[in-house]
Scaffold this active site. Structure first.
Site, short mmCIF file in Angstrom:
data_model
loop_
_atom_site.label_atom_id
_atom_site.label_comp_id
_atom_site.label_asym_id
_atom_site.label_seq_id
_atom_site.Cartn_x
_atom_site.Cartn_y
_atom_site.Cartn_z
CB ILE A 189 -50.79 -64.89 -84.66
CG1 ILE A 189 -51.11 -63.36 -84.71
CG2 ILE A 189 -51.65 -65.53 -83.65
CD1 ILE A 189 -52.47 -62.82 -84.85
CB CYS A 190 -48.45 -62.51 -81.72
SG CYS A 190 -48.00 -61.22 -80.58
CG HIS A 191 -44.87 -63.53 -78.36
ND1 HIS A 191 -45.58 -62.45 -78.16
CD2 HIS A 191 -43.31 -62.97 -78.15
CE1 HIS A 191 -44.82 -61.48 -77.94
NE2 HIS A 191 -43.68 -61.72 -77.80
#
Length: 291
Positions: A189-191
């Site tokens: 998720i995300c970075h």
């Protein structure tokens, strides 16, 4: 925007532990964090009743991201992006093991901890001993990964700290190679998908070439995140750009809570996707063990 929010400073706040290191500005925290998440219950409570399958979490042990202007962002793993997906997986019945590259303690962005969120805080208390004393990833690879491994999935949470160490780690590469070769699930998720850059180390191509993913949008990291003082400067490289150059199809250009499954890879775009990604992961993993 309320009058109180308008009065909040957009200046990043100094981290006294390190020279030229900064936490996000009060204004940016008012926009990006809150006392509760959008958690609305679990769908697969105790759906897995066995004691074999578990989840391997590869977390960052890095606190600081060095920026273009030679300032440092005081970061780590985002607590919602780590703990809320894990809450769904753990409530479904799966055990969790946590590893960092060297076995040094996991770093968390405690300024983003939703302290009134019962699901997140419950999971934090359960996992706190493992966060403080995680396994060394090399030892996990040597002793626990193989054709008969008990791990069903690898989960790589987000937070800007994932940009440091994970993309250059041959141990992360080995763990991902194992997941691909053994047809295991991968969740990020995300970075966190910065870890997938490691898959190309010392290779002509990345085995994730052609995969579709949701990741944190570059436009925010080079724009609003700097303007509102979430970051104290621009990043030295951008995640979606780096993945795209290695053949990954980045699906999103904004932050909306989007999730996606491509084969056995599950991804989400930001903290807003944490709850949905957790629900998706629990559903997919429960279905996998039942089959």
């Amino acid at each position: 925007m309320s009058q109180n929010e308008e009065q909040l400073s957009k200046q990043p706040q100094p981290d006294q532990a390190e020279d030229q290191a900064f936490f996000p500005s009060p204004f940016s925290l008012s926009q990006y964090t809150g006392p509760k998440t959008d958690f609305d219950g679990v769908n697969y409570k105790d759906a897995y009743q066995g004691d074999k399958w578990k989840i391997l979490v590869i977390a960052t042990e890095e606190r600081y991201v060095f920026l273009e202007n030679e300032k440092m962002f005081s970061t780590g793993n985002h607590p919602v992006e780590m703990l809320l997906p894990l809450h769904h997986m753990m409530e479904a019945g799966f055990d969790v093991e946590i590893a960092t590259i060297t076995g040094y303690p996991v770093k968390l962005e405690l300024w983003a901890m939703p302290e009134q969120d019962e699901a997140v805080m419950q999971t934090y208390e359960q996992l706190k001993p493992k966060l403080k004393q995680p396994k060394a990833l090399k030892e996990v690879i040597t002793n626990e990964l193989g054709a008969d491994s008990d791990y069903l999935a690898v989960f790589i949470p987000g937070g800007h700290g994932a940009l440091v160490g994970l993309p250059e780690s041959t141990e992360v590469q080995q763990a991902l190679d194992w997941a691909l070769e053994q047809d295991k699930y991968m969740i990020s998720i995300c970075h966190g998908p910065a870890a997938f850059l490691s898959a190309s180390l010392n290779r002509d191509s990345n085995p994730f070439d052609g995969y579709a993913m949701c990741v944190f949008p570059d436009a925010l990291d080079e724009g609003d995140n700097v303007d509102m003082g979430y970051l104290p400067g621009k990043l030295r490289w951008l995640l979606a750009d780096a993945l795209t150059k290695q053949g990954v199809n980045v699906l999103n250009d904004d932050m909306s809570g989007q999730t996606h499954q491509d084969r056995k890879l599950l991804t989400g775009d930001s903290p807003l996707a944490s709850n949905a990604l957790g629900k998706m992961a629990a559903e997919v993993l429960v279905k996998a063990v039942n089959e």
